[in-house]
Design a protein around this motif. Structure first.
Motif, short mmCIF file in Angstrom:
data_model
loop_
_atom_site.label_atom_id
_atom_site.label_comp_id
_atom_site.label_asym_id
_atom_site.label_seq_id
_atom_site.Cartn_x
_atom_site.Cartn_y
_atom_site.Cartn_z
N TYR A 154 46.89 54.08 50.73
CA TYR A 154 47.88 54.04 51.80
C TYR A 154 48.38 55.45 52.12
N SER A 155 48.57 56.27 51.10
CA SER A 155 49.00 57.65 51.31
C SER A 155 47.95 58.42 52.11
N LEU A 156 46.71 58.21 51.79
CA LEU A 156 45.63 58.87 52.53
C LEU A 156 45.61 58.43 53.99
N ILE A 157 45.86 57.16 54.23
CA ILE A 157 45.90 56.65 55.61
C ILE A 157 47.08 57.23 56.38
N VAL A 158 48.24 57.36 55.73
CA VAL A 158 49.42 57.93 56.40
C VAL A 158 49.18 59.39 56.75
N VAL A 159 48.64 60.15 55.82
CA VAL A 159 48.40 61.57 56.10
C VAL A 159 47.30 61.73 57.15
N TYR A 160 46.30 60.86 57.12
CA TYR A 160 45.28 60.91 58.17
C TYR A 160 45.90 60.58 59.53
N SER A 161 46.83 59.66 59.56
CA SER A 161 47.52 59.35 60.81
C SER A 161 48.32 60.54 61.31
N ARG A 162 48.99 61.25 60.40
CA ARG A 162 49.73 62.46 60.79
C ARG A 162 48.77 63.52 61.31
N TYR A 163 47.63 63.67 60.64
CA TYR A 163 46.61 64.62 61.10
C TYR A 163 46.13 64.26 62.50
N ASN A 164 45.86 63.00 62.71
CA ASN A 164 45.39 62.52 64.01
C ASN A 164 46.47 62.70 65.07
N GLN A 165 47.72 62.51 64.69
CA GLN A 165 48.83 62.70 65.61
C GLN A 165 48.95 64.17 66.03
N LEU A 166 48.73 65.08 65.09
CA LEU A 166 48.79 66.51 65.42
C LEU A 166 47.59 66.95 66.25
N LYS A 167 46.45 66.39 65.94
CA LYS A 167 45.23 66.81 66.64
C LYS A 167 45.17 66.24 68.06
#
Length: 163
Positions: A137-150
């Motif tokens: 779940y932590s990996l999914i949240v950080v990936y979502s933040r990465y996707n949000q920034l990108k």
């Protein structure tokens, strides 16, 4: 991209922004690294008879260093909105997941004397599955933040003029 939105989350835990959730995940990573360091120190200092191999200590030391370095990288990356550092954290975290859950728990701890009864084995497996779920779940949240920034245009509210 509609496919990209399906793989990401809008909020962490349904109520916290991805920014704050990523910071909380960085602190979770630091705390789990320090907890692993404490258990490693307990094993090295207070255990007189070593039941595990010598390379297990070095694996644990490497894992603790990896976790704390990854947490610091994530904390700096989230504070500065640095996309490449978030990618580095995701890579380090995948290495952590593979190394810790497959190499350490599946290979090393099978010989653990903790597995003397069925209840202790079930509790051990449940705790490992719970921490694995939290890590994924932590990996999914950080990936979502990465996707949000990108791709910030994909996360703008529908009422905002995109021109």
């Amino acid at each position: 991209m509609p496919h990209r939105r399906k793989c990401t989350l809008g909020k962490c835990c349904f109520c916290i922004s991805l920014y704050c959730g990523s910071i909380l995940i960085a602190f979770y990573t630091i705390m789990s690294g320090l907890l692993n360091a404490a258990t490693l120190a307990d094993d090295i200092i207070f255990r007189k008879n070593l039941s595990s191999d010598n390379w297990v200590k070095w694996f644990n030391i490497g894992h603790v260093c990896l976790m704390i370095a990854a947490a610091v990288i994530l904390l700096v990356a989230v504070m500065t909105n640095h996309i490449l550092s978030i990618q580095i954290w995701m890579g380090l975290f995948v290495v952590h997941i593979i190394g810790y859950y497959i190499a350490y728990h599946a290979v090393i701890n099978v010989r653990n004397p903790f597995f003397s009864s069925a209840l202790s084995t079930v509790l051990y497996v449940l705790v490992i599955l719970l921490t694995l779920a939290i890590d994924i779940y932590s990996l999914i949240v950080v990936y979502s933040r990465y996707n949000q920034l990108k791709n910030p245009q994909d996360y703008m509210p529908k009422c905002v003029d995109r021109t």
